[in-house]
Design an enzyme around this catalytic site. Sequence first.
Site, PDB file in Angstrom:
ATOM      1  CB  THR A  73      -1.204  26.265 -10.129  1.00  0.00           C
ATOM      2  OG1 THR A  73      -0.486  26.879  -9.057  1.00  0.00           O
ATOM      3  CG2 THR A  73      -2.595  25.928  -9.636  1.00  0.00           C
ATOM      4  N   GLY A  74       0.733  24.236  -8.633  1.00  0.00           N
ATOM      5  CA  GLY A  74       0.968  23.316  -7.519  1.00  0.00           C
ATOM      6  C   GLY A  74       2.325  22.653  -7.618  1.00  0.00           C
ATOM      7  CG  ASP A  93       4.150  22.194 -13.135  1.00  0.00           C
ATOM      8  OD1 ASP A  93       4.787  22.825 -12.265  1.00  0.00           O
ATOM      9  OD2 ASP A  93       2.936  22.352 -13.328  1.00  0.00           O
ATOM     10  NE  ARG A 124      10.920  22.315  -8.359  1.00  0.00           N
ATOM     11  CZ  ARG A 124       9.728  22.855  -8.646  1.00  0.00           C
ATOM     12  NH1 ARG A 124       9.644  24.065  -9.127  1.00  0.00           N
ATOM     13  NH2 ARG A 124       8.635  22.164  -8.467  1.00  0.00           N
ATOM     14  CB  VAL A 125      13.248  23.124 -14.013  1.00  0.00           C
ATOM     15  CG1 VAL A 125      12.134  23.453 -14.988  1.00  0.00           C
ATOM     16  CG2 VAL A 125      14.455  24.026 -14.258  1.00  0.00           C
ATOM     17  N   GLY A 142       5.080  20.968  -8.851  1.00  0.00           N
ATOM     18  CA  GLY A 142       5.346  20.642 -10.241  1.00  0.00           C
ATOM     19  C   GLY A 142       5.854  19.240 -10.491  1.00  0.00           C
ATOM     20  CB  THR A 152       2.179  28.652 -11.098  1.00  0.00           C
ATOM     21  OG1 THR A 152       3.363  28.195 -10.469  1.00  0.00           O
ATOM     22  CG2 THR A 152       2.334  28.618 -12.599  1.00  0.00           C
TER      23      THR A 152
END
Length: 331
Positions: free
Chosen positions: A242-243, A222, A219-220, A245, A191
Amino acid sequence: MQRRTFLKNSATGTAGLVSSSVLASCGEMDKSVKALPQEMENVRPIVICTWDFHNASAKAWEVLKDGGSSLDAVEMGVKVEEADIENQTVGVGGRPDRDGKVTLDACIMDKNGNCGAVLCMQNIAHPISVARMVMEETPHVMLAGKGAEQFAMEQGFNKTDLLTEKSKKEWMEWKKTSKYQPIINIENHDTIGMLAIDKNGDLAGACTTSGMAYKLAGRVGDSPIIGAGLFVDNAVGAATATGVGEEVVRTVGSFLIVELMRQGKSPQEACEEGVKRIIEKNRNKLDFQIGFIAINKKGETGGYCIQPGFTYRTFSKAGHVNNPSDSYITS
Ligand code: ASP
């Protein structure tokens, strides 16, 4: 007035700075610019982004150095990665969900606390620009799925096939096992979250992603969630993540980091505390990556992550630097 009093009381050691910023958010921008401390004159403008996104930060810097706004800079900057088909974590060419559909998430936030986001949007190459239009052209903050796509088309965005041959081939290979297993530091970029201060001392931020590869449909994470993947408070600072979420959402990570800076922590200290909150909830399964970056109104920056390997780029008059982030796990 109440807000001004609160901020003055809660700031430690930056009372002059904060009160001038509050004037800015009350619409007295010219006065606030004159009142900014000398130290800030020296550092701004500045852009910072997750990972080693050299071209994106260079683009943002180009906007900033010519006197452009932080909002334009972050939008133009992250668009570079959205357009790069070699980058399989953002925009066109992103890895699909488990059904082979590329769904994009993005959000943007300006100096006045305005924000816009698109969630799980297909077929549109520049979700960050759609997010900005949600912010500027609608009474809403978030548009999701088909509605976001429809809005984008109405605003003149073209329908684009986001699934490249490369990502499609990898997905078909993945289907043989169909095991959802987020990879730490995938491709060494991921991200893109970008934060900037412009020559007026105003902050903005943007965050855009194709999300976790082979996620469940719908799916969503962060990244498009204001407060989780991104938060900007022009009186204090900004943060982005990032990472994985899900873990950032559970701690409302970026908002937390900005609030910690409001209480007097440096960006570095605030990022470290943000990561620690996530670690506390996951002591027995620290097998994932989270990286935070932050900037305060003075132009100080920081970054911290769980696993080694995360870097973040800063671009200012002082130069263009890829900073290796300190990590909680060191080997
Ligand atoms: N934070 C993004 C998400 O959870 C993905 C990432 O940064 O790797 O969707």
